[in-house]
Design a protein around this motif. Structure first.
Motif, PDB file in Angstrom:
ATOM      1  N   GLU A 161      19.072  45.817  37.603  1.00 17.31           N
ATOM      2  CA  GLU A 161      19.807  47.201  38.113  1.00 17.31           C
ATOM      3  C   GLU A 161      19.091  48.377  38.922  1.00 17.31           C
ATOM      4  O   GLU A 161      19.676  48.451  39.933  1.00 17.31           O
ATOM      5  N   PRO A 162      17.904  48.687  38.309  1.00 19.51           N
ATOM      6  CA  PRO A 162      17.189  49.640  38.795  1.00 19.51           C
ATOM      7  C   PRO A 162      17.075  49.552  40.483  1.00 19.51           C
ATOM      8  O   PRO A 162      17.213  50.171  41.474  1.00 19.51           O
ATOM      9  N   TYR A 163      16.428  48.126  40.632  1.00 23.16           N
ATOM     10  CA  TYR A 163      15.962  47.723  42.204  1.00 23.16           C
ATOM     11  C   TYR A 163      17.211  47.521  43.105  1.00 23.16           C
ATOM     12  O   TYR A 163      17.316  47.887  44.220  1.00 23.16           O
ATOM     13  N   LEU A 164      18.449  46.892  42.617  1.00 21.14           N
ATOM     14  CA  LEU A 164      19.737  46.656  43.082  1.00 21.14           C
ATOM     15  C   LEU A 164      20.156  48.027  43.688  1.00 21.14           C
ATOM     16  O   LEU A 164      20.846  48.131  44.793  1.00 21.14           O
ATOM     17  N   MET A 165      20.031  49.135  42.694  1.00 21.49           N
ATOM     18  CA  MET A 165      20.588  50.395  43.000  1.00 21.49           C
ATOM     19  C   MET A 165      19.982  50.986  44.084  1.00 21.49           C
ATOM     20  O   MET A 165      20.258  51.708  45.182  1.00 21.49           O
ATOM     21  N   LEU A 205      18.318  49.327  46.605  1.00 19.63           N
ATOM     22  CA  LEU A 205      18.772  48.658  47.746  1.00 19.63           C
ATOM     23  C   LEU A 205      20.211  49.162  48.254  1.00 19.63           C
ATOM     24  O   LEU A 205      20.468  49.567  49.493  1.00 19.63           O
ATOM     25  N   GLN A 206      20.926  49.382  47.221  1.00 21.37           N
ATOM     26  CA  GLN A 206      22.226  50.007  47.536  1.00 21.37           C
ATOM     27  C   GLN A 206      22.041  51.233  48.119  1.00 21.37           C
ATOM     28  O   GLN A 206      22.868  51.660  49.323  1.00 21.37           O
ATOM     29  N   LYS A 207      21.374  52.237  47.454  1.00 21.96           N
ATOM     30  CA  LYS A 207      21.215  53.704  48.350  1.00 21.96           C
ATOM     31  C   LYS A 207      20.620  53.469  49.603  1.00 21.96           C
ATOM     32  O   LYS A 207      21.021  54.497  50.244  1.00 21.96           O
ATOM     33  N   ALA A 208      19.842  52.535  49.738  1.00 19.88           N
ATOM     34  CA  ALA A 208      19.172  52.499  51.318  1.00 19.88           C
ATOM     35  C   ALA A 208      19.982  51.750  52.281  1.00 19.88           C
ATOM     36  O   ALA A 208      20.068  51.954  53.259  1.00 19.88           O
ATOM     37  N   GLY A 209      21.088  51.130  51.575  1.00 23.25           N
ATOM     38  CA  GLY A 209      21.931  50.230  52.588  1.00 23.25           C
ATOM     39  C   GLY A 209      21.511  49.017  53.141  1.00 23.25           C
ATOM     40  O   GLY A 209      21.527  48.611  54.140  1.00 23.25           O
ATOM     41  N   ILE A 210      20.575  48.330  52.265  1.00 26.35           N
ATOM     42  CA  ILE A 210      19.853  47.217  52.897  1.00 26.35           C
ATOM     43  C   ILE A 210      19.874  46.122  51.728  1.00 26.35           C
ATOM     44  O   ILE A 210      20.539  46.252  50.621  1.00 26.35           O
ATOM     45  N   ALA A 211      19.353  44.823  52.127  1.00 19.63           N
ATOM     46  CA  ALA A 211      19.563  43.615  51.589  1.00 19.63           C
ATOM     47  C   ALA A 211      18.250  43.575  50.860  1.00 19.63           C
ATOM     48  O   ALA A 211      17.258  43.993  51.296  1.00 19.63           O
ATOM     49  N   ALA A 212      18.144  42.412  49.878  1.00 19.82           N
ATOM     50  CA  ALA A 212      16.772  41.974  49.195  1.00 19.82           C
ATOM     51  C   ALA A 212      16.051  41.395  50.046  1.00 19.82           C
ATOM     52  O   ALA A 212      14.544  41.822  49.959  1.00 19.82           O
ATOM     53  N   ASP A 213      16.066  40.965  51.321  1.00 18.23           N
ATOM     54  CA  ASP A 213      15.108  40.347  52.009  1.00 18.23           C
ATOM     55  C   ASP A 213      14.531  41.436  53.092  1.00 18.23           C
ATOM     56  O   ASP A 213      13.685  41.054  53.786  1.00 18.23           O
ATOM     57  N   GLU A 214      15.182  42.795  52.997  1.00 21.99           N
ATOM     58  CA  GLU A 214      14.638  43.804  54.042  1.00 21.99           C
ATOM     59  C   GLU A 214      13.686  44.751  53.188  1.00 21.99           C
ATOM     60  O   GLU A 214      13.486  45.912  53.706  1.00 21.99           O
ATOM     61  N   ALA A 215      13.228  44.462  52.050  1.00 25.48           N
ATOM     62  CA  ALA A 215      12.233  45.343  50.955  1.00 25.48           C
ATOM     63  C   ALA A 215      11.275  44.586  50.454  1.00 25.48           C
ATOM     64  O   ALA A 215      11.536  43.420  50.429  1.00 25.48           O
ATOM     65  N   GLY A 217      12.208  43.283  39.764  1.00 26.12           N
ATOM     66  CA  GLY A 217      12.133  43.260  41.037  1.00 26.12           C
ATOM     67  C   GLY A 217      12.266  41.856  41.712  1.00 26.12           C
ATOM     68  O   GLY A 217      13.239  41.671  42.451  1.00 26.12           O
ATOM     69  N   HIS A 218      11.550  40.874  40.823  1.00 23.57           N
ATOM     70  CA  HIS A 218      11.993  39.719  40.960  1.00 23.57           C
ATOM     71  C   HIS A 218      13.188  39.222  40.860  1.00 23.57           C
ATOM     72  O   HIS A 218      14.022  38.396  41.573  1.00 23.57           O
ATOM     73  N   SER A 219      14.009  39.608  39.711  1.00 27.14           N
ATOM     74  CA  SER A 219      15.508  39.230  39.408  1.00 27.14           C
ATOM     75  C   SER A 219      16.316  39.853  40.437  1.00 27.14           C
ATOM     76  O   SER A 219      17.663  39.513  40.667  1.00 27.14           O
ATOM     77  N   ALA A 220      15.919  41.046  41.110  1.00 30.95           N
ATOM     78  CA  ALA A 220      16.701  41.485  42.049  1.00 30.95           C
ATOM     79  C   ALA A 220      16.681  40.832  43.494  1.00 30.95           C
ATOM     80  O   ALA A 220      17.282  41.137  44.565  1.00 30.95           O
ATOM     81  N   GLY A 221      15.902  39.657  43.511  1.00 32.54           N
ATOM     82  CA  GLY A 221      15.508  38.927  44.604  1.00 32.54           C
ATOM     83  C   GLY A 221      14.660  39.498  45.820  1.00 32.54           C
ATOM     84  O   GLY A 221      14.629  38.933  46.759  1.00 32.54           O
TER      85      GLY A 221
END
Ligand code: CA
Length: 255
Positions: free
Chosen positions: A174-178, A180-190, A203-207
């Motif tokens: 959840e924290p890492y997904l959030m 990504l969401q705040k930044a408006g990006i996908a998992a392969d952009e971070a 971090g791993h579970s967030a992809g």
């Protein structure tokens, strides 16, 4: 002797991430930094505070074990120790009392200094065009002031995720997904920068490609088993390897 990462092994780490996730390449737009043990050398104080507070309540939490719980909520940690020591769940009142005491003890320590190498790393990332943001389970009120004093102008406060934003906390993604969401990006952009097994797991579970920096007393194996894509022995080591890592990310495509 510090572990070295020759360019081929950086390529290999990125390649195996891309293959496992089905992404074509790692597009580095943002870096998501954990805070305690990554940006501030605060973990020894947290571990000692946990150990002292538990002892006052007749419970045993060795300092070394506290590092394994890093990232978990205070309530979660207290409940685990209570079940082990007393064979039952912790009550709300016990959680409140023990956590208050732990915080009280923690606040008697001097403020933790910035982690050596962290600023150099974040500044290089910014020069390479990345935005850097903080994703922490911490809910300390003085947080923003402390970050701005030690890392002036480096982290974007509007992209920050803290204890006040999340419901579950690490090791939940959840924290890492959030972040990504705040930044408006996908998992392969971070990428994620983490020091604790539960944080790496989040971090791993967030992809997200997750870099572990082993700034504490745990064996490397604990971080690798949690899903770290790459491991450095310190923030300085990651800072030194950043130019090579950045180049490797730019050239590596999924085969
Ligand atoms: Ca941490």
């Amino acid at each position: 002797m510090e572990a070295q990462h020759p360019p081929q092994s950086l390529d290999r780490a990125i390649q195996s991430y891309l293959r496992a996730r089905g992404y074509d390449r790692l597009r580095l737009h943002n870096a998501l930094f954990d805070m305690d043990g990554v940006l501030f050398d605060s973990m020894p104080y947290h571990a000692r505070s946990w150990n002292h507070a538990m002892r006052e309540f007749g419970l045993d939490l060795p300092e070394a074990e506290a590092f394994l719980h890093e990232g978990r909520t205070g309530a979660g940690t207290i409940d685990i120790v209570m079940q082990r020591e007393r064979g039952r769940r912790a009550t709300e009142a016990e959680i409140k009392a023990i956590y208050a005491r732990k915080s009280e003890i923690f606040n008697t320590f001097p403020p933790a200094g910035p982690m050596p190498g962290a600023r150099e790393l974040a500044e290089q990332m910014r020069r390479d065009g990345l935005r850097v943001q903080i994703v922490t389970g911490s809910g300390q009120k003085s947080l923003l002031g402390r970050i701005e004093r030690s890392y002036p102008g480096v982290f974007d406060p509007s992209l920050m995720v803290t204890a006040f934003d999340v419901r579950y906390g690490k090791p939940d993604p959840e924290p890492y997904l959030m972040g990504l969401q705040k930044a408006g990006i996908a998992a392969d952009e971070a990428i994620v920068v983490e020091n604790a097994p539960l944080g790496v797991q989040a971090g791993h579970s967030a992809g997200i490609f997750t870099v572990a920096v082993n700034t504490g007393p745990l064996p490397d194996e604990a971080l690798l088993r949690s899903g770290a894509d790459l491991l450095f022995p310190s923030m300085q080591a990651f800072a030194r390897s950043w130019p090579l890592f950045f180049q490797a990310a730019a050239r590596t495509r999924r085969e």
